[in-house]
Design an enzyme around this catalytic site. Structure first.
Site, PDB file in Angstrom:
ATOM      1  CG  ASP A  34      -2.152  -0.604   1.095  1.00 32.56           C
ATOM      2  OD1 ASP A  34      -2.974  -0.543   2.004  1.00 32.56           O
ATOM      3  OD2 ASP A  34      -2.354  -1.178   0.008  1.00 32.56           O
ATOM      4  CD  GLU A 114     -15.653   6.544  11.883  1.00 35.35           C
ATOM      5  OE1 GLU A 114     -15.408   5.913  10.838  1.00 35.35           O
ATOM      6  OE2 GLU A 114     -16.622   7.288  12.007  1.00 35.35           O
ATOM      7  CE  LYS A 116      -8.008   4.115   4.693  1.00 32.24           C
ATOM      8  NZ  LYS A 116      -8.074   2.856   3.989  1.00 32.24           N
ATOM      9  NE  ARG A 137     -14.251   3.491  -3.639  1.00 38.09           N
ATOM     10  CZ  ARG A 137     -13.046   3.458  -4.159  1.00 38.09           C
ATOM     11  NH1 ARG A 137     -12.371   2.333  -4.174  1.00 38.09           N
ATOM     12  NH2 ARG A 137     -12.513   4.531  -4.666  1.00 38.09           N
ATOM     13  CD  GLU A 173     -13.331  -1.359   4.323  1.00 41.18           C
ATOM     14  OE1 GLU A 173     -14.104  -0.455   3.950  1.00 41.18           O
ATOM     15  OE2 GLU A 173     -12.222  -1.559   3.802  1.00 41.18           O
ATOM     16  CB  CYS A 406      10.233 -35.236  -1.896  1.00 42.93           C
ATOM     17  SG  CYS A 406       9.404 -35.336  -0.310  1.00 42.93           S
ATOM     18  CB  CYS A 430       6.014 -39.075   0.272  1.00 45.87           C
ATOM     19  SG  CYS A 430       6.787 -37.671   1.055  1.00 45.87           S
TER      20      CYS A 430
HETATM   21  S1  IVH Z   1     -15.133   6.786   5.429  1.00 47.52           S
HETATM   22  C1  IVH Z   1     -16.607   9.381   2.033  1.00 47.52           C
HETATM   23  N1  IVH Z   1     -14.327   5.393   7.463  1.00 47.52           N
HETATM   24  O1  IVH Z   1     -11.134   3.215   3.397  1.00 47.52           O
HETATM   25  C2  IVH Z   1     -15.834   8.669   3.062  1.00 47.52           C
HETATM   26  N2  IVH Z   1     -13.690   4.669   5.303  1.00 47.52           N
HETATM   27  O2  IVH Z   1      -9.510   4.773   1.464  1.00 47.52           O
HETATM   28  C3  IVH Z   1     -16.025   7.253   2.984  1.00 47.52           C
HETATM   29  N3  IVH Z   1     -12.405   2.575   5.295  1.00 47.52           N
HETATM   30  O3  IVH Z   1     -13.321   3.244   0.674  1.00 47.52           O
HETATM   31  C4  IVH Z   1     -15.061   6.448   3.740  1.00 47.52           C
HETATM   32  N4  IVH Z   1     -12.400   2.270   7.462  1.00 47.52           N
HETATM   33  O4  IVH Z   1     -13.433   1.275   2.290  1.00 47.52           O
HETATM   34  C5  IVH Z   1     -14.316   5.509   6.127  1.00 47.52           C
HETATM   35  N5  IVH Z   1     -13.722   4.213   9.370  1.00 47.52           N
HETATM   36  C6  IVH Z   1     -13.718   4.349   8.047  1.00 47.52           C
HETATM   37  C7  IVH Z   1     -13.070   3.418   7.222  1.00 47.52           C
HETATM   38  C8  IVH Z   1     -13.077   3.609   5.839  1.00 47.52           C
HETATM   39  C9  IVH Z   1     -12.019   1.772   6.297  1.00 47.52           C
HETATM   40  C10 IVH Z   1     -12.098   2.329   3.867  1.00 47.52           C
HETATM   41  C11 IVH Z   1     -13.280   2.488   2.953  1.00 47.52           C
HETATM   42  C12 IVH Z   1     -12.894   3.528   1.962  1.00 47.52           C
HETATM   43  C13 IVH Z   1     -11.402   3.513   2.061  1.00 47.52           C
HETATM   44  C14 IVH Z   1     -10.857   4.846   1.670  1.00 47.52           C
END
Ligand code: IVH
Length: 688
Positions: A34, A114, A116, A137, A173, A406, A430
């Site tokens: 990433d 929050e 991620k 998405r 998610e 092997c 084996c």
């Molecule tokens: S908000 C318009 N909150 O991260 C805002 N996204 O890189 C919408 N994701 O597509 C996203 N945790 O799949 C939001 N607490 C969180 C998240 C979150 C994971 C993902 C989500 C989004 C991507 C963006």
């Protein structure tokens, strides 16, 4: 940089990013970390800013994501699914705070922090309180409709509680917790399937499965993070999330309102350390402006909202030296390379080993002997090698050569075209494969023979008492009683011993005897055909009804079974062509194991539903109730099928029957009956 140089670099970057986007979105097979991907994208964004004339019409910066896969019905999102701008630096986050304050002309801004979640984004549409649609998405505008699969996720309510609005869209998610991920990969490894690279890929792959029953077993979870409710019921994001609790969502506790940037940094620093203890993967923290009026005021660019940003954690990686490579042989013969490393501390534990997946991985990473390698921990139990530090390589060090024979039996290893795995073909001789097959045979989901573990199996194998799975049924009290072995260990206190005393021996023989009642579908799983997992064994057993029928089958017939693809079908045919396997099956049959489904006529309560195909759809008073109805269909001679087509006789519908199924059934005129009507049907005084 000159105009010409920039032109060349932009072309190069676009091509590389397109490639990685394709790998990530289309193939679910990310080819880059990433962080590195974001760095490429940032470089391109910066160059395009500097040389706007050079922006290509199809530049990866111009669109939100990848393409949409074709398998599922495509649905347009009512509100575009934007992605988040992201940063890895606290400095840039401070820029976000000052930009926001400038735009809103106040510094009195409340933020919501929050986690991620690292999974798959999903949009859930509820109409009149009923989950109508779940859409991925996709490219942000159009996604795949995966409602049937999503409905299997237990933390997603199918019907809302309380005073819900007429229309509600909830976004969140879908993730796969580490425990489910490790179980899934263990099962896949066990049957010789390729493992998923990480929980995100596993979650995404699971949502795209054709059969929702399979999805249900994958242990997926849902975390909600945004709400669209046109009724304007709440003033801010935090309130909206809390409100969702009332509607029946499980709202996670990892959400916090912060009134200053320093509180946000506290949250970030806390989770950067604590994330190692979470049972699922996160890759950062999301910071959102709380007030909706501020969110509207800030708006969005064509890709990202201006009111939110993701602060991404750099995956914790450490550099250590590769000491050697071990090659492990699985029960299906697959050979897996494992790196032995100079021990190093990483995210709470000392790491000595790392997975290297397969021969391609070693080649693609270009790993040489005694290289210095970077390792990271994801959801896996053992960490993985993510990069090689080539600058530290000794000039004379040679590339790692995947073994050609092997490590256990010396047979020449084989690699089938199109498969990533290398395997030992010496299936019947084996030793590691034999012991693996014996262990699989007795395992809980197979014959469930208690009282034997790895050490006892090894001992019985060494004593020549167990050479193949049919030998379990030849064991006698006199052979077993008195056998013992002590395993020495460097730590004296940890010395372990096993011995077959009177009770152990009696219990084991009893457990073996009891296993003769294990039903055919589990026996078929237990005999250990490569690629045949618990679920496919069940489907195959039910399709054929007996081993005799299976033995005379064809590729075509096998391929007609749900979930049986080329690989599984070919593996079954190969297995059943091996004389050694036929001998084992013949012996097992002779010992009384179940090689046919308890014939339907023996179990049948009546023939009232003979020749009829049913789909049971929707929710009933309990999940068990639905199972009971399906069982009743079979007990009365009917058949449960999964798809709605002309061959279907009835649909037994509970609540919330899938709209796609309903529409199709109405179109082709399949009668839809209630549970009550179904019960009347089987209780009618017809002849038995
Ligand atoms: S908000 C318009 N909150 O991260 C805002 N996204 O890189 C919408 N994701 O597509 C996203 N945790 O799949 C939001 N607490 C969180 C998240 C979150 C994971 C993902 C989500 C989004 C991507 C963006």
């Amino acid at each position: 940089m000159t105009f010409e140089e920039a032109k060349q670099r932009i072309a190069e970057l676009s091509k590389t990013i397109h490639y990685h986007n394709y790998q990530y979105y289309m193939l679910d097979n990310p080819s880059i970390e990433d962080y590195d991907f974001d760095m490429l994208l940032n470089e391109l964004i910066a160059l395009e800013k500097q040389f706007p004339d050079l922006i290509l019409p199809d530049s990866p910066t111009q669109r939100v994501g990848g393409n949409v896969t074709k398998q599922f019905q495509q649905v347009a999102h009512k509100h575009q699914m934007l992605s988040l701008g992201n940063t890895y630096s606290q400095g840039e986050l401070n820029e976000f705070f000052s930009r926001t304050a400038n735009l809103l002309q106040t510094s009195d801004i409340e933020y919501v922090c929050e986690l991620k979640y690292d999974g798959v984004a999903i949009s859930l549409i509820y109409i009149d309180g009923i989950l109508k649609q779940a859409v991925t998405r996709g490219n942000g505008m159009i996604g795949d409709e995966v409602t049937t699969n999503v409905k299997t996720i237990k933390t997603i309510p199918l019907r809302l509680h309380g005073n819900y609005p007429k229309e509600l869209e909830v976004r969140g998610e879908i993730i796969m917790p580490h425990e489910s991920f490790n179980t899934l990969n263990k099962e896949r490894e066990d049957i010789g399937e390729t493992k998923f690279a990480n929980p995100r890929n596993a979650a995404s792959g699971s949502l795209k499965l054709q059969h929702s029953a399979e999805v249900a077993k994958r242990g997926l979870e849902f975390f909600l993070y945004y709400v669209y409710d046109d009724s304007n019921a709440y003033q801010n994001h935090f309130q909206s999330i809390i409100k969702m609790k009332e509607y029946g969502f499980k709202v996670n506790p990892f959400i916090k309102t912060c009134t200053s940037p320093s509180e946000v940094f506290e949250f970030i620093n806390y989770w950067d350390k604590q994330r190692a203890n979470l049972p699922f993967d996160i890759d950062g923290v999301v910071i959102k402006v709380n007030r909706y009026d501020y969110q509207y005021q800030l708006g969005a660019t064509n890709k990202n909202p201006r009111w939110a940003i993701a602060y991404k954690f750099k995956a914790e990686r450490v550099l250590t030296q590769l000491l050697s490579v071990d090659y492990q042989v699985g029960r299906t013969g697959i050979v897996t390379p494992v790196a032995n490393l100079e021990p190093i501390f990483l995210a709470g534990t000392t790491v000595k080993r790392a997975t290297m997946n397969n021969a391609d991985f070693i080649k693609e990473m270009d790993i040489h002997q005694n290289d210095f390698v970077y390792i990271e921990k994801g959801g896996e139990i053992i960490p993985k090698i993510v990069a090689v530090e080539k600058k530290m390589r000794k000039t004379n060090s040679l590339p790692i050569q995947f073994i050609s024979t092997c490590p256990d039996c010396g047979a020449t290893l084989i690699r089938n075209e199109g498969e990533a795995g290398v395997f030992c073909p010496n299936v019947n001789l084996c030793p590691t494969q034999i012991k693996g097959k014996l262990l699989h045979f007795i395992s809980r989901k197979a014959m469930n023979i208690e009282g034997l573990g790895e050490e006892k199996i090894n001992l019985l194998y060494e004593k020549g008492l167990l050479q193949n799975i049919s030998d379990f049924y030849k064991l006698t009290y006199n052979q077993l009683f008195g056998l013992n072995k002590t395993f020495s260990s460097t730590d004296k206190d940890l010395d372990k011993s096993i011995s077959f005393k009177e009770k152990t021996t009696e219990n084991l023989l009893l457990a073996i005897e009891k296993s003769k009642n294990v039903e055919f579908e589990r026996v078929l799983f237990a005999i250990g055909i490569r690629f045949v997992g618990e679920v496919s064994a069940k489907k195959i057993a039910r399709h054929y009804g007996s081993i005799e029928a299976l033995m005379t089958t064809t590729m075509e017939e096998l391929l007609s079974i749900e979930d049986v693809g080329d690989k599984v079908a070919q593996s079954i045919i190969t297995y059943l062509q091996d004389k050694n396997n036929i001998d084992i099956i013949t012996q097992l049959k002779h010992f009384g194991l179940q090689f046919s489904c308890v014939s339907n006529s023996e179990k049948l309560l009546s023939n009232k539903l003979k020749g009829m195909n049913f789909v049971v759809s929707g929710t009933f008073s309990s999940p068990q109730r639905r199972k009971e109805i399906e069982e009743m269909i079979e007990l009365h001679g009917g058949k449960n099928v999964s798809s709605v087509n002309k061959k279907l006789s009835f649909i037994v519908a509970g609540n919330n029957m899938g709209p796609a199924k309903l529409e199709k059934a109405q179109q082709i005129g399949i009668p839809i009956i209630s549970e009550q009507e179904f019960l009347e049907m089987i209780n009618s005084p017809l002849e038995k």
